[in-house]
Design an enzyme around this catalytic site. Structure first.
Site: not given
Ligand code: MRU
Length: 338
Positions: A50-52, A84, A192, A232, A242-243
């Protein structure tokens, strides 16, 4: 970055594609081998990765695995793109790969895709290190004896190939011996923040996990010098997706005159969008909210948006691999997209 003192990346390739299984962290450190396109798609969809930026890197290897197995590029891209919806890095990585393969003979496509995936990973590491340097300079300039930084979600090395985006400046400062402390938002419903706490602990960075609603309280009390988050998808105008919960942190930061920084490597910028309202927001399963430790706590309907959009006006600066810009001036760092 380090796991038990050993330097690793969140995705590695040595003939096999391996990822750290983030659904098992922080309880257990387990590596998953991705053997097929479906493995890669499942890993992204079910959030083993996970994470962009890491989603993008995994997708790139997913294409290579597909081509090796004789699956057509178009088909592989369709499967991976559907995993996603929000992180633009996914589409970016698929586009990069398709572009790198154009004109390549069918018999050479798989080999070229592996090379492209490795290049995407190495570029991610270089981008994040550069963000680390630029962001560290920005945070140093606040002139605090002991920096107090708040972060939301996990934008550390686990969310990328290495270093992280929002956490890269923190690691750089810590390595340079600058005293600091990180407030880590728990980040319900998927927690997270516990991944962030785990990786900070691996590096000995002082930190405290707080409930998502506690950040405003610490800002009011002068115990937060800066917020720094990842993204993201950021629009060309500097609206930051973002999250979920990031927007509320930005509002609290604005009210308390706390600078709100966003670490955004260029593959996280959607140059086709000028308005954050157009960003597709992933709606996730209800059980992430209504079920805790296996117990369903309510029969009520649940809504579970995974991301929100912080408007550019609430963002103090955006930190990219090319330097730092006001959101409205993001394009000045990337004139090729003007
Ligand atoms: O749903 P996730 O855990 O994939 O979401 C991740 C985030 O929102 C991070 O803050 C974002 O991807 C930046 S990662 C460098």
């Amino acid at each position: 970055m380090k796991i038990a003192g050993q330097w690793r990346r969140a995705i590695e390739f040595d003939g096999e594609v391996r990822v750290l299984d983030q659904t098992r962290l922080p309880a257990a450190v387990e590596w998953l081998t991705l053997r097929t396109l479906d493995d890669a798609a499942r890993a992204i969809r079910d959030m083993h990765v996970r994470g962009a930026p890491l989603i993008g890197a995994t997708a790139a290897y997913g294409v290579a695995l597909a081509l090796r197995d004789g699956i057509a590029l178009d088909q592989a891209c369709r499967v991976l793109a559907a995993t996603r919806p929000t992180a633009i890095n996914l589409r970016w990585a698929l586009d990069e790969t398709a572009q790198a393969l154009s004109g390549v003979a069918a018999s050479e496509e798989a080999a070229a895709a592996y090379i492209t995936a490795a290049r995407i990973c190495d570029d991610d590491v270089a981008n994040n290190e550069a963000i680390g340097e630029h962001g560290a300079a920005l945070l140093r300039a606040l002139g605090k004896q002991r920096l107090q930084i708040l972060t939301h979600c996990n934008a550390g090395w686990l969310a990328t190939v290495d270093w992280g985006t929002a956490l890269a400046p923190i690691y750089k400062l810590h390595e340079a011996g600058v005293p600091l402390h990180v407030w880590v938002d728990e980040t319900r419903p998927r927690n997270q923040g516990l991944l962030t706490a785990w990786e900070l602990a691996q590096h000995g960075v002082p930190h405290t996990v707080i409930a998502d609603n506690a950040g405003g309280h610490y800002m009011q009390r002068g115990q937060v010098d800066a917020c720094i988050v990842g993204t993201d998808r950021t629009t060309r105008t500097g609206d930051v997706c973002n999250k979920i919960g990031t927007y509320l942190k930005a509002l609290a930061a604005h009210d308390n005159r706390v600078p709100f920084y966003v670490a955004a490597p260029s593959p996280s910028i959607d140059w086709t969008l000028s308005d954050g309202a157009a960003i597709p927001i992933e709606e996730r399963a209800a059980d992430e909210v209504h079920t805790i430790r296996g117990v369903k706590l309510t029969e009520s309907p649940v809504a579970n948006p995974a991301f929100d959009v912080t408007p550019a006006r609430l963002v103090t600066q955006i930190i990219t691999e090319r330097g730092v810009a006001l959101p409205a001036a993001l394009l000045s760092l990337f004139p090729e997209h003007a």
